[in-house]
Design a protein around this motif. Structure first.
Motif, PDB file in Angstrom:
ATOM      1  N   ALA A 233       0.975  -1.188   0.178  1.00 11.55           N
ATOM      2  CA  ALA A 233      -0.171   0.019  -0.006  1.00 11.55           C
ATOM      3  C   ALA A 233       0.838   1.256   0.132  1.00 11.55           C
ATOM      4  CB  ALA A 233      -0.891  -0.033   1.036  1.00 11.55           C
ATOM      5  N   ARG A 234       2.066   1.363   0.518  1.00 10.06           N
ATOM      6  CA  ARG A 234       3.140   2.548   0.716  1.00 10.06           C
ATOM      7  C   ARG A 234       3.404   2.584  -0.671  1.00 10.06           C
ATOM      8  NH1 ARG A 234       8.047   3.847   1.170  1.00 10.06           N
ATOM      9  NH2 ARG A 234       8.696   1.632   0.853  1.00 10.06           N
ATOM     10  N   LYS A 235       3.927   1.583  -1.392  1.00 12.10           N
ATOM     11  CA  LYS A 235       4.619   1.671  -2.678  1.00 12.10           C
ATOM     12  C   LYS A 235       4.155   0.712  -3.740  1.00 12.10           C
ATOM     13  CE  LYS A 235       9.001   0.915  -4.834  1.00 12.10           C
ATOM     14  NZ  LYS A 235      10.698   0.438  -4.895  1.00 12.10           N
ATOM     15  N   GLY A 270      -3.548  -5.173  -6.812  1.00  9.07           N
ATOM     16  CA  GLY A 270      -2.556  -4.328  -7.746  1.00  9.07           C
ATOM     17  C   GLY A 270      -1.543  -5.083  -8.082  1.00  9.07           C
ATOM     18  N   ALA A 271      -0.691  -5.468  -7.250  1.00 10.74           N
ATOM     19  CA  ALA A 271       0.277  -6.334  -7.324  1.00 10.74           C
ATOM     20  C   ALA A 271       0.268  -7.944  -8.154  1.00 10.74           C
ATOM     21  CB  ALA A 271       1.582  -6.324  -6.443  1.00 10.74           C
ATOM     22  N   THR A 272       1.012  -8.351  -8.780  1.00 16.19           N
ATOM     23  CA  THR A 272       0.797  -9.861  -9.105  1.00 16.19           C
ATOM     24  C   THR A 272       1.624 -10.531  -8.054  1.00 16.19           C
ATOM     25  OG1 THR A 272       0.764  -9.579 -11.292  1.00 16.19           O
ATOM     26  CG2 THR A 272       1.829 -11.340 -10.771  1.00 16.19           C
ATOM     27  N   LEU A 273       1.129 -11.637  -7.717  1.00 16.43           N
ATOM     28  CA  LEU A 273       1.735 -12.511  -6.677  1.00 16.43           C
ATOM     29  C   LEU A 273       2.650 -13.653  -7.208  1.00 16.43           C
ATOM     30  CD1 LEU A 273       2.123 -13.657  -3.620  1.00 16.43           C
ATOM     31  CD2 LEU A 273      -0.068 -14.931  -4.150  1.00 16.43           C
ATOM     32  N   TRP A 274       3.941 -13.831  -7.005  1.00 18.25           N
ATOM     33  CA  TRP A 274       4.648 -15.013  -7.375  1.00 18.25           C
ATOM     34  C   TRP A 274       4.742 -15.653  -6.433  1.00 18.25           C
ATOM     35  CZ3 TRP A 274       9.602 -11.889 -10.437  1.00 18.25           C
ATOM     36  CH2 TRP A 274       8.686 -11.331 -11.333  1.00 18.25           C
TER      37      TRP A 274
END
Length: 277
Positions: A233-235, A270-274
């Motif tokens: 959430a911060r970046k 938001g981000a993709t999970l690897w």
């Protein structure tokens, strides 16, 4: 080094998430080879035309990627099969057979209720026996994200995902890597954050990641998932990478997921999970 990615394509609004992520994440020169993979319903009288519809979807997805990315059409293959009743297992079997560097699935956002009764292919694949990394892509944002948050500890799965991140990003200077360790002061152990970062850095630099692209971040928390989500959430990281230990899915786990990777699969936005075991 070229990366060969298996991208699972299905006929819904989430189908484009994975190819859009790849288009935004990798830049010229194109150093990825993609196989677009579709599993049609089982072959029977009710599924006539399903294979043709799947092939049309694959061709449209392939053309979109050609038109919108740096990759030439020679680097994008398509493959379609009829399901034998377990789509998740068939994806895993193709992942093993093709020796892909990662298997990539799109995933729609879920409500709280849907999380409790999640029968999606992605949630089934994560419980299968796999020896390759899994990427889960949710709806990308308008502005492309960058960089990878690499969540590390002293366990073997954590170091395997570090090796994977290094392999993917070794010759992709567009992204930096933040090694992220959540320290719980209540736990007593001989392994320190410095020790963890040292061995993780060896994996990254061994794959060609320049030292100046590697950052370190330690936070104190007794809730690893919450700490990771707060940092995202911060970046706006493009991807969050984490190891996954091997364990069986219990009855309690079905309703109240306890493993980090399953919690992130449900909650990360938001981000993709690897994930790597």
């Amino acid at each position: 080094m070229e990366k060969h990615l298996l991208v699972c394509v299905r006929g819904d609004s989430a189908s484009s998430y994975a190819v859009r992520f790849i288009k935004n994440f990798f830049h010229s020169p194109c150093d990825v080879r993609i196989t677009l993979f579709h599993v049609a319903p089982p072959m029977n009288s009710w599924s006539k035309g399903a294979m043709a519809k799947g092939r049309k979807l694959l061709d449209e997805t392939r053309q979109w990627f050609i038109d919108n990315s740096f990759c030439a059409d020679s680097k994008i293959d398509v493959k379609s099969i009829h399901s034998r009743g377990n789509t998740a297992r068939e994806i895993v079997q193709e992942g093993h057979k093709g020796m892909y560097d990662a298997v990539i699935l799109s995933r729609q956002a879920q409500s709280v209720l849907e999380e409790f009764f999640d029968y999606s292919v992605g949630s089934k694949v994560i419980w299968e026996e796999v020896d390759f990394p899994l990427w889960f892509c949710k709806c990308p944002e308008e502005l492309a994200r960058k960089d990878v948050l690499l969540c590390v500890d002293e366990d073997a799965p954590s170091q395997r995902i570090a090796d994977h991140v290094g392999f993917v990003l070794g010759d992709n200077p567009n992204h930096d890597i933040t090694m992220f360790h959540v320290h719980d002061s209540r736990e007593k152990g001989a392994t320190t954050s410095e020790d963890i970062f040292e061995i993780t850095r060896e994996h990254l630099e061994g794959n060609g990641v320049a030292p100046e692209r590697i950052k370190e971040l330690v936070v104190d928390s007794d809730d690893v998932t919450k700490a990771i989500l707060a940092e995202v959430a911060r970046k706006p990281y493009a991807a969050v990478a984490a190891g996954r230990g091997k364990h069986d899915k219990t009855a309690i786990e079905k309703l109240f997921p306890r493993s980090l990777s399953v919690k992130l699969l449900h909650q990360l936005e938001g981000a993709t999970l690897w994930i790597s075991r």
